[in-house]
Write a protein that holds these residues in place. Structure first.
Motif, PDB file in Angstrom:
ATOM      1  N   LEU A  58      -9.327  10.053  18.811  1.00 38.15           N
ATOM      2  CA  LEU A  58      -9.054  11.474  18.583  1.00 38.15           C
ATOM      3  C   LEU A  58      -7.711  11.656  17.874  1.00 38.15           C
ATOM      4  O   LEU A  58      -7.595  12.413  16.902  1.00 38.15           O
ATOM      5  CB  LEU A  58      -9.071  12.216  19.926  1.00 38.15           C
ATOM      6  N   GLN A  59      -6.683  10.942  18.386  1.00 37.12           N
ATOM      7  CA  GLN A  59      -5.361  11.031  17.750  1.00 37.12           C
ATOM      8  C   GLN A  59      -5.433  10.670  16.271  1.00 37.12           C
ATOM      9  O   GLN A  59      -4.869  11.354  15.420  1.00 37.12           O
ATOM     10  CB  GLN A  59      -4.387  10.063  18.436  1.00 37.12           C
ATOM     11  N   SER A  61      -7.980  10.762  14.245  1.00 36.05           N
ATOM     12  CA  SER A  61      -8.721  11.697  13.394  1.00 36.05           C
ATOM     13  C   SER A  61      -7.936  12.993  13.174  1.00 36.05           C
ATOM     14  O   SER A  61      -8.284  13.798  12.321  1.00 36.05           O
ATOM     15  CB  SER A  61     -10.097  11.997  13.993  1.00 36.05           C
ATOM     16  N   GLN A  62      -6.872  13.182  13.957  1.00 31.77           N
ATOM     17  CA  GLN A  62      -6.032  14.375  13.780  1.00 31.77           C
ATOM     18  C   GLN A  62      -4.800  14.100  12.929  1.00 31.77           C
ATOM     19  O   GLN A  62      -4.004  14.999  12.676  1.00 31.77           O
ATOM     20  CB  GLN A  62      -5.586  14.900  15.150  1.00 31.77           C
ATOM     21  N   ASP A  63      -4.635  12.856  12.503  1.00 28.67           N
ATOM     22  CA  ASP A  63      -3.422  12.478  11.786  1.00 28.67           C
ATOM     23  C   ASP A  63      -3.630  12.672  10.278  1.00 28.67           C
ATOM     24  O   ASP A  63      -4.355  11.919   9.638  1.00 28.67           O
ATOM     25  CB  ASP A  63      -3.115  11.001  12.097  1.00 28.67           C
TER      26      ASP A  63
ATOM     27  N   GLN B  54     -12.961  15.258   6.628  1.00 22.21           N
ATOM     28  CA  GLN B  54     -11.882  15.311   7.632  1.00 22.21           C
ATOM     29  C   GLN B  54     -12.329  16.122   8.847  1.00 22.21           C
ATOM     30  O   GLN B  54     -12.131  15.728   9.998  1.00 22.21           O
ATOM     31  CB  GLN B  54     -10.615  15.959   7.048  1.00 22.21           C
ATOM     32  N   LYS B  55     -12.922  17.275   8.533  1.00 14.54           N
ATOM     33  CA  LYS B  55     -13.377  18.180   9.581  1.00 14.54           C
ATOM     34  C   LYS B  55     -14.451  17.517  10.439  1.00 14.54           C
ATOM     35  O   LYS B  55     -14.414  17.580  11.677  1.00 14.54           O
ATOM     36  CB  LYS B  55     -13.961  19.426   8.881  1.00 14.54           C
ATOM     37  N   LEU B  58     -13.152  14.776  12.741  1.00 14.61           N
ATOM     38  CA  LEU B  58     -12.517  15.330  13.931  1.00 14.61           C
ATOM     39  C   LEU B  58     -13.571  15.788  14.945  1.00 14.61           C
ATOM     40  O   LEU B  58     -13.474  15.478  16.144  1.00 14.61           O
ATOM     41  CB  LEU B  58     -11.609  16.501  13.521  1.00 14.61           C
ATOM     42  N   GLN B  59     -14.590  16.484  14.451  1.00 15.59           N
ATOM     43  CA  GLN B  59     -15.673  16.938  15.340  1.00 15.59           C
ATOM     44  C   GLN B  59     -16.307  15.764  16.076  1.00 15.59           C
ATOM     45  O   GLN B  59     -16.527  15.812  17.285  1.00 15.59           O
ATOM     46  CB  GLN B  59     -16.768  17.647  14.523  1.00 15.59           C
ATOM     47  N   SER B  61     -15.078  12.815  16.718  1.00 14.20           N
ATOM     48  CA  SER B  61     -14.216  12.143  17.690  1.00 14.20           C
ATOM     49  C   SER B  61     -14.014  12.992  18.949  1.00 14.20           C
ATOM     50  O   SER B  61     -13.526  12.503  19.967  1.00 14.20           O
ATOM     51  CB  SER B  61     -12.875  11.787  17.058  1.00 14.20           C
ATOM     52  N   GLN B  62     -14.404  14.270  18.879  1.00 15.24           N
ATOM     53  CA  GLN B  62     -14.280  15.137  20.064  1.00 15.24           C
ATOM     54  C   GLN B  62     -15.599  15.237  20.833  1.00 15.24           C
ATOM     55  O   GLN B  62     -15.662  15.911  21.855  1.00 15.24           O
ATOM     56  CB  GLN B  62     -13.840  16.547  19.632  1.00 15.24           C
TER      57      GLN B  62
END
Lengths: 420, 420
Positions: A58-59, A61-63, B54-55, B58-59, B61-62
């Motif tokens: 998660l970290q 993918s937010q970087d 990117q979006k 993130l989705q 990985s959450q």
């Protein structure tokens, strides 16, 4: 429209033996159980993932600062460095001397493919391979396809129900100049003189060791202890290959996180070998996948995350040991004939139940409990929901087949030298 | 300690030509520019990533419901289905007839490795390969290593400064039963009779087409238009292989998102070919990487995300076209001798500048502008920060070398049949 196909001579390929899973999937029986998954399972029956992996994923993918460019052919440098330090220990003499290196590969299958291609091209005297039986199906066939003659061996003694160091010592009675694929032999409990004998035979016979370390930390939860065998070989100045996989001990199965590790006598030789491996990897896949390697590197290089990962390994290993204890205890309470101490004497997720081939067949056919022919199961597949059914099944299998055969599988007369 | 190394006969490998990047990196000149990156670059000089990627990353990985188990050897089924529909169109007759399939591979290099291994084993009459020159270095060498005789060809006419359909038609004057590796020939502008001639020659000579579609959507931003060539071949009932890469058009470079696409005359032949490919992939890497494929599948299967992705492709392609227009305009304003219309007449990120080898050498040596020998550059590497320096450099190169040589590279006398 052409009527003749270019592919008209191409037959349907024969499937590998790995069809136990297929048979299991096709089975309609509601209580069917599969005990041969490759990966560590949770109590809920899902593939285990270290919690710290989820967090790190998660970290990452937010970087926004990360880029997703192709990795170099050799792979992610920091990943290789951190993984080698994990394998050999940070203060390993071989690392200090710059004679240990690695190529980031697509999982352990990629590591074997690359290593075998290298041996075919550059170690032409070695055309015979001895491989530990549990790796026969996956990697033995790759050796065979590339022209090697492959023999399988097992250090498990189905009569004495233990890993027998003497069998291991007999294994090295193999011909001069072979390749010897070795898994974790931690349960062999070699004595110091046994170690000395093993080393000296391998050295005098110029046997090339190819280690397979698929899940460091999942044997004893002690990372150093789990690769002790490598330290012995490094300290004795051996050159060898090692397939290091980080899929199972992090729970990143779908990302191909492997390394072909090379130990050479000096940096100069190492660089030559790595340069040839780079050429081979260029043709195979050009760039290894990044995501898994990036997650693992973040964890290994951050003391807090590293601590969390180690703790998660500990919990998994304790849980497996607890399961084994419970299986043993339940068989004792059921009064199942035989001694079952060997179940808790083995380390790691996978171990021998100590059943003969008839008993295994009985479990598969009558109880729908899917176990490979050699009786080696994944203990993490046993959980609170299925343990009673499994132990009662084992009890039934032993009682109903006991008289006809003792614990030695019929078809296996010798333990080493079985040609594939 | 042994003093003789097992590896003593292993020499340092010769590096591939790809050392232009290495020379660039070692260059200390502050204004150095590299115009040969494989990937599409942003105006800021970073590898381009579609925002929707990117979006989606993130989705994913959450999402706690996802598992990270090994993929099957053939790969992520939904990824293959979605990608094949993208390549051939959802209503493709071949898809409806179940005679199109694919294997999820580790990038396009993995797709070529797999396809070439198959051809070596099952298409034994074909031992000669003609490959488009831009793919010579990457994939031509793999053919060569596996025993094929490799010739390169180019459809670019450096005299007329255009993609010449006649050259393409001459290419198929190659021997009976060859393998012909074709890239996107969209800029060749074949007439209907040209197409008919091309097809009939390939068919009558039993040439096996192996297409390379590395970046669908990045040529014209029209996804269908970019694979028109495949529709022609499918409609004529051809059997072929195609390496489909989804790295560049999504901006997922580090994850090995490739597919080896197989088109056969019927489903039965297709299944035979796929089963043999499965065996080969099992030995190569056993399980392809998942992350990139998972992201792409999520996008392709969600109409809203798909729309965002298409829009992002459009912006990139428009931006590249704008850059090409600017380069042309700046050269016009500088009064650079020659016609520069060919710059805007080419589609896609990569195109020929139309410089001869002396001019290219001048730019590399004197101006530190790194351009491959064939003069084909990545136009997305040109941005507001470097366009003046680059166009002034080109102007200088043309003025100072013009007299000595016309636009035909000296060393290239024939355009086809250059053996590797």
């Amino acid at each position: 429209m052409p009527t003749l196909s270019v592919f008209m001579d191409v037959p349907l390929a024969h499937k590998l033996e790995g069809s136990l899973l297929k048979t299991y999937k096709q089975d309609d029986y509601p209580n069917k159980i599969f005990l041969a998954y490759r990966v560590c399972m949770t109590n809920e029956g899902h593939p285990w993932v270290s919690l710290v992996v989820q967090k790190t994923r998660l970290q990452i993918s937010q970087d926004p600062s990360l880029n997703y460019e192709y990795l170099p052919t050799m792979g992610l440098k920091s990943f290789i460095q951190a993984s080698l330090a994990l394998l050999f220990g940070k203060h390993s003499q071989a690392i200090v001397e710059n004679r240990v290196g690695g190529v980031h590969t697509v999982g352990d299958s990629g590591a074997f493919q690359l290593g075998i291609q290298f041996l075919r091209a550059w170690h032409k005297d070695a055309r015979i391979v001895y491989i530990i039986s549990s790796q026969k199906e996956l990697h033995g066939l790759v050796f065979q396809d590339m022209g090697f003659t492959v023999y399988e061996y097992s250090v498990w003694d189905p009569k004495k129900l233990c890993m027998d160091p003497d069998i291991l010592l007999n294994v090295v009675e193999i011909p001069h100049g072979c390749v010897l694929v070795m898994g974790n032999i931690i349960d062999c409990k070699l004595t110091p003189s046994g170690w000395a004998k093993l080393m000296s035979m391998i050295k005098s016979k110029q046997i090339f060791p190819f280690f397979d370390i698929p899940c460091q930390g999942l044997y004893t939860s002690d990372l150093e202890e789990d690769t002790r065998i490598l330290q012995y070989f490094v300290s004795q100045g051996f050159e060898f290959f090692c397939s290091q996989s980080l899929s199972k001990n992090f729970g990143i199965y779908d990302e191909g996180v492997g390394i072909l590790v090379v130990v050479a006598v000096n940096n100069q030789q190492l660089l030559c070998v790595l340069s040839q491996l780079e050429g081979l990897a260029q043709a195979l896949w050009l760039n290894p996948p990044n995501t898994g390697a990036r997650i693992i590197t973040s964890i290994l290089c951050n003391p807090a995350l590293l601590g969390e990962w180690k703790q998660s390994l500990k919990e998994v290993v304790e849980n497996i040991m607890l399961t084994k204890e419970k299986v043993k205890e339940k068989l004792r309470l059921l009064g199942t004939p035989g001694s079952w101490g060997h179940i808790t004497e083995q380390s790691g997720t996978h171990g021998y139940l100590g059943l003969n081939s008839q008993q295994v067949e009985y479990l598969v056919r009558k109880k729908h409990i899917y176990i490979p022919k050699n009786g080696q199961i994944n203990f993490s597949c046993i959980n609170a929901n299925n343990i009673n059914y499994i132990t009662e099944g084992i009890n039934e299998a032993v009682l109903l087949t006991e008289s006809s055969e003792m614990c030695l599988p019929k078809e296996k007369k010798t333990l080493i030298g079985i040609k594939l």
